[in-house]
Scaffold this active site. Structure first.
Site, short mmCIF file in Angstrom:
data_model
loop_
_atom_site.label_atom_id
_atom_site.label_comp_id
_atom_site.label_asym_id
_atom_site.label_seq_id
_atom_site.Cartn_x
_atom_site.Cartn_y
_atom_site.Cartn_z
N HIS A 85 -0.34 -3.91 6.88
CA HIS A 85 0.21 -2.57 6.67
C HIS A 85 1.73 -2.60 6.88
O HIS A 85 2.23 -3.36 7.73
CB HIS A 85 -0.44 -1.57 7.63
CG HIS A 85 -0.05 -0.15 7.34
ND1 HIS A 85 1.12 0.40 7.79
CD2 HIS A 85 -0.66 0.81 6.61
CE1 HIS A 85 1.22 1.65 7.34
NE2 HIS A 85 0.13 1.92 6.63
N GLU A 149 1.33 0.33 -1.44
CA GLU A 149 1.98 1.42 -0.72
C GLU A 149 3.49 1.18 -0.70
O GLU A 149 3.98 0.41 0.16
CB GLU A 149 1.48 1.48 0.73
CG GLU A 149 0.01 1.70 0.88
CD GLU A 149 -0.33 2.19 2.28
OE1 GLU A 149 -0.69 3.37 2.41
OE2 GLU A 149 -0.22 1.40 3.22
P1 PGA Z 1 1.08 8.38 4.64
O1 PGA Z 1 0.72 6.93 5.17
O2 PGA Z 1 -0.11 8.90 3.89
O3 PGA Z 1 1.36 9.17 5.90
O4 PGA Z 1 2.28 8.26 3.78
C1 PGA Z 1 0.06 6.02 4.35
C2 PGA Z 1 -0.15 4.77 5.13
O5 PGA Z 1 0.68 4.46 5.99
O6 PGA Z 1 -1.15 4.06 4.94
#
Ligand code: PGA
Length: 225
Positions: A85, A149
């Site tokens: 992550h 992401e």
């Molecule tokens: P967020 O986080 O939805 O708060 O942007 C996503 C993540 O960190 O997996």
């Protein structure tokens, strides 16, 4: 196809909130994969909710104070491991090499892996994603799931447009030699899902900030169908 919903609680919630949260989550019938704070995982497993661990250490057992191994997670009934992550890469300085070791350990312990990748605003996304995927998946043949992401979208309410998401995911798919499942993550709420669910390349969503927000989860259930 129904989209996969992944809820990443990060380091949020108090134990006193968990029972009610689980009760409502079951009632909403969203059928998510939940990544709670690890010490609360058993409550989710006991309630037959698909449960993951937000991070593992790549060693199997031993003198590693504060760490949790994949085999320990598996022995509790955890099915998924979230690896790499952005917050782990950024705050805890996890390298692609370390992430590769963690993925191998998770697969060895029969956990399904969700590998998070994503570029920063100033990055050449192709270069960064190629490196994260090639080094992260080095010498790994088992199939995994990827969560795309973009770092600049996590917790910021800044969302890439449909076209961008589609292009990046197709690029990610071109780097892997099987039809890999790719999720989108970054400031996801029901509005974002409504918009991005039309993109076939997006198999599901990784939700951080809104994952503990019950009213938003109810809205998400309504739009995700
Ligand atoms: P967020 O986080 O939805 O708060 O942007 C996503 C993540 O960190 O997996």
């Amino acid at each position: 196809m129904e989209k996969i919903i992944v809820l990443n609680h990060k380091m949020n919630m108090r134990y006193s909130e968990i029972k009610d949260y689980i009760k409502i989550l079951k009632k909403i019938d969203l059928d998510p994969i939940v990544f709670p704070t690890s010490i609360y995982a058993k409550d989710f497993i006991d309630n037959k909710i698909k449960t993951g661990i937000q991070n593992i250490y790549y060693k199997n057992e031993g003198p590693y104070t504060g760490e949790i191994s994949g085999s320990q997670a598996r022995s509790l009934g955890i099915d998924y491991a979230l690896i790499g992550h952005h917050e782990r890469r950024e705050l805890f300085k996890e390298s692609n090499e370390e992430i590769n070791k963690k993925i191998k350990a998770a697969l060895r312990d029969n956990l399904k892996v969700i590998l998070c990748v994503g570029e920063k605003k100033a990055d050449d996304y192709k270069k960064v994603l190629k490196k994260q995927i090639e080094e992260g998946l080095k010498d790994i043949n088992d199939e995994i799931i990827i969560a795309y992401e973009p770092a600049w979208s996590i917790g910021t309410n800044e969302i890439p447009c449909k076209e961008e998401v589609k292009n990046v995911i197709n690029y990610i798919k071109s780097l892997v030699n099987y039809d890999i499942i790719v999720l989108y993550g970054g400031s996801v709420d029901s509005t974002v899902i409504k918009d991005l669910k039309e993109v076939n390349e997006v198999s599901g969503f990784l939700i951080g900030g809104n994952s503990t927000n019950i009213s938003e989860l109810i809205r998400i259930k309504e739009v995700v169908k």
